[in-house]
Enzyme design. Structure first.
Site, mmCIF file in Angstrom:
data_model
loop_
_atom_site.group_PDB
_atom_site.id
_atom_site.type_symbol
_atom_site.label_atom_id
_atom_site.label_comp_id
_atom_site.label_asym_id
_atom_site.label_seq_id
_atom_site.Cartn_x
_atom_site.Cartn_y
_atom_site.Cartn_z
ATOM 1 N N HIS A 80 0.817 -1.217 0.000
ATOM 2 C CA HIS A 80 0.000 0.000 0.000
ATOM 3 C C HIS A 80 0.854 1.271 0.000
ATOM 4 O O HIS A 80 0.406 2.312 -0.445
ATOM 5 C CB HIS A 80 -0.963 -0.011 1.193
ATOM 6 C CG HIS A 80 -2.094 -0.979 1.010
ATOM 7 N ND1 HIS A 80 -3.405 -0.670 1.285
ATOM 8 C CD2 HIS A 80 -2.114 -2.255 0.556
ATOM 9 C CE1 HIS A 80 -4.174 -1.717 1.019
ATOM 10 N NE2 HIS A 80 -3.410 -2.692 0.582
ATOM 11 N N ASP A 81 2.091 1.177 0.493
ATOM 12 C CA ASP A 81 2.974 2.344 0.417
ATOM 13 C C ASP A 81 3.567 2.480 -0.990
ATOM 14 O O ASP A 81 3.576 3.570 -1.563
ATOM 15 C CB ASP A 81 4.118 2.228 1.448
ATOM 16 C CG ASP A 81 5.024 3.449 1.401
ATOM 17 O OD1 ASP A 81 4.498 4.580 1.326
ATOM 18 O OD2 ASP A 81 6.255 3.285 1.418
ATOM 19 N N ASP A 88 8.055 5.380 -0.408
ATOM 20 C CA ASP A 88 8.626 6.568 0.238
ATOM 21 C C ASP A 88 8.095 6.735 1.661
ATOM 22 O O ASP A 88 8.215 7.803 2.254
ATOM 23 C CB ASP A 88 8.303 7.824 -0.590
ATOM 24 C CG ASP A 88 6.805 8.033 -0.741
ATOM 25 O OD1 ASP A 88 6.018 7.208 -0.215
ATOM 26 O OD2 ASP A 88 6.409 9.024 -1.384
ATOM 27 N N SER A 90 5.305 7.260 2.662
ATOM 28 C CA SER A 90 4.254 8.283 2.835
ATOM 29 C C SER A 90 3.042 7.686 3.555
ATOM 30 O O SER A 90 2.347 8.372 4.304
ATOM 31 C CB SER A 90 3.839 8.872 1.488
ATOM 32 O OG SER A 90 3.358 7.856 0.627
ATOM 33 N N THR A 210 -1.560 -15.677 0.449
ATOM 34 C CA THR A 210 -1.279 -17.000 1.001
ATOM 35 C C THR A 210 -0.961 -16.889 2.496
ATOM 36 O O THR A 210 -0.822 -17.885 3.193
ATOM 37 C CB THR A 210 -0.109 -17.689 0.246
ATOM 38 O OG1 THR A 210 0.092 -18.990 0.774
ATOM 39 C CG2 THR A 210 1.194 -16.921 0.355
ATOM 40 N N ASP A 256 3.396 -20.436 0.589
ATOM 41 C CA ASP A 256 3.415 -21.521 -0.401
ATOM 42 C C ASP A 256 2.378 -21.250 -1.493
ATOM 43 O O ASP A 256 1.847 -20.142 -1.600
ATOM 44 C CB ASP A 256 3.168 -22.861 0.302
ATOM 45 C CG ASP A 256 1.825 -22.869 1.044
ATOM 46 O OD1 ASP A 256 0.988 -21.964 0.808
ATOM 47 O OD2 ASP A 256 1.604 -23.768 1.865
#
Ligand code: HEM
Length: 342
Positions: A80-81, A88, A90, A210, A256
């Site tokens: 998500h960054d 960075d 943020s 997973t 896996d």
């Protein structure tokens, strides 16, 4: 000029790819330690912080021993960054009365608190070792890589030398590039394509599911067949309260390929995971990686895609934050998160 060792490896990779196409993906993550991407290179902290990798590894191992869920927590934070606007850190900036935070976006709800705190603990330990010029972004990247390896994922080398952003990214930008929980396959393909990731990358990176858990409201968009399974996961996970549901119902903590096998028999927990079966090309990868017993193809493609995500371009005008959750100069930020002109 490429070294003779590099040339031998490249030749071996080419030969392997000709003999076995699956090996082509696996050879992609064999990289030379002198490669550079912009200002980032592999050995960048070797002189300013020779002990960095040991510090990160030890802290991650300790945290994982106490709570294995920290591995998935780090991986989701990394995605998500990095995905919307490069790695960075943020995303780590906490909401404040001065600016809004990427953490307020619906897609970013439920980030793993223990993983966030672990990143800061590592930052503190790195500073105690007299390494000031190491960013929270680099720490997040290394911690994620090491945590994954401890759970069975392959090792991959990451370029380092990034700086942390001075402000949160624009909401509109981040929102556009993080897939919604009710996305259909065409939306998923489109959003990954817009960041330069193909359908194989989409399926490989979705393999992140997973490990880890979803909060119960995220199961709302899982509909369809088999009806008994959909009913069972929802009954087991009421919308109210803070209960969570494992994402891989076969081996929830191991990196896996069981996740892909689960999808093929209808045991995918998120609606978006099941969507991977709805397109011929993405289904092709799910089917092949479900039977990729030795994991070489899946793991090779996953490692290459993680490196690619780590190398997405970032704004070079950053800083090294001491507190990963706050920019150094908060007073320069206006209410909408942008730096005021001096
Ligand atoms: C393909 C599009 C994707 C969608 C729509 C999606 C969506 C989601 C959702 C809804 C959750 C549950 C969140 C919650 O309820 O707390 C989740 C969890 C998670 N996602 Fe994804 N995801 C996607 C791709 C990825 C990728 C590419 C990665 C990493 C490479 C990733 C890593 C994770 C991890 C590790 C978790 C579990 C987090 C934890 O246990 O703390 N996801 N994802």
């Amino acid at each position: 000029m490429a070294s003779s060792g590099a040339m031998v490896l490249a030749m071996m990779g080419l030969l392997a790819a000709l003999v076995c196409p699956a090996a082509a993906a696996a050879t992609e993550f064999i990289s030379m330690p002198t490669d550079n991407v912009g200002d980032h290179s592999y050995g960048v902290h070797a002189t300013v912080c020779p002990n960095l990798e040991n510090i990160v590894r030890d802290k991650v191992a300790d945290a994982r021993r106490n709570d294995i869920s920290v591995v998935a927590g780090l991986l989701r934070i990394f995605f998500h960054d990095c995905f919307p606007n490069g790695c960075d850190a943020s995303l780590l900036l906490e909401p404040s009365h001065l600016y809004s935070s990427e953490q307020d976006l619906p897609q970013n709800k439920g980030l793993h608190e223990g993983a966030l705190q672990l990143i800061q603990r590592i930052r503190d330990a790195v500073r105690e070792a007299k390494c000031t010029d190491v960013s929270c972004a680099d720490i997040t990247m290394l911690a994620t890589r090491d945590a994954l390896m401890m759970s069975g994922a392959p090792r991959y080398d990451v370029h380092l030398g990034r700086k942390d952003s001075k402000r949160p990214a624009s909401f509109a930008e981040v929102g556009r590039f993080l897939p919604a929980r009710d996305a259909k396959i065409r939306d998923l393909i489109q959003v990954f394509d817009s960041r330069g990731f193909n359908k194989g990358d989409l399926v490989a990176l979705s393999g992140a599911h997973t490990i880890g858990k979803a909060t119960c409201p995220s199961l709302e968009f899982r509909t369809g067949e088999p009806a008994w399974f959909v009913k069972a996961i929802k009954e087991n996970c009421p919308r109210s309260g803070d209960k969570k549901h494992i994402l891989d119902v076969t081996t929830p903590d191991v990196f896996d390929n069981k996740y892909y096998g689960n999808l093929l028999v209808g045991l995918g927990v998120l609606g978006t995971d099941m969507e991977l079966l709805q397109h011929q090309e993405t289904r092709f990868f799910v089917e092949n990686w479900a039977k990729d017993e030795h994991l070489g193809w899946f793991h090779g493609h996953f490692a290459a895609a993680m490196k690619k995500m780590a190398d997405l371009p970032v704004d070079p005008n950053g800083e090294y934050r001491d507190n990963c959750f706050r920019p150094k100069l908060v007073r320069n930020l206006t209410a909408d998160g942008f730096v005021a002109s001096a």
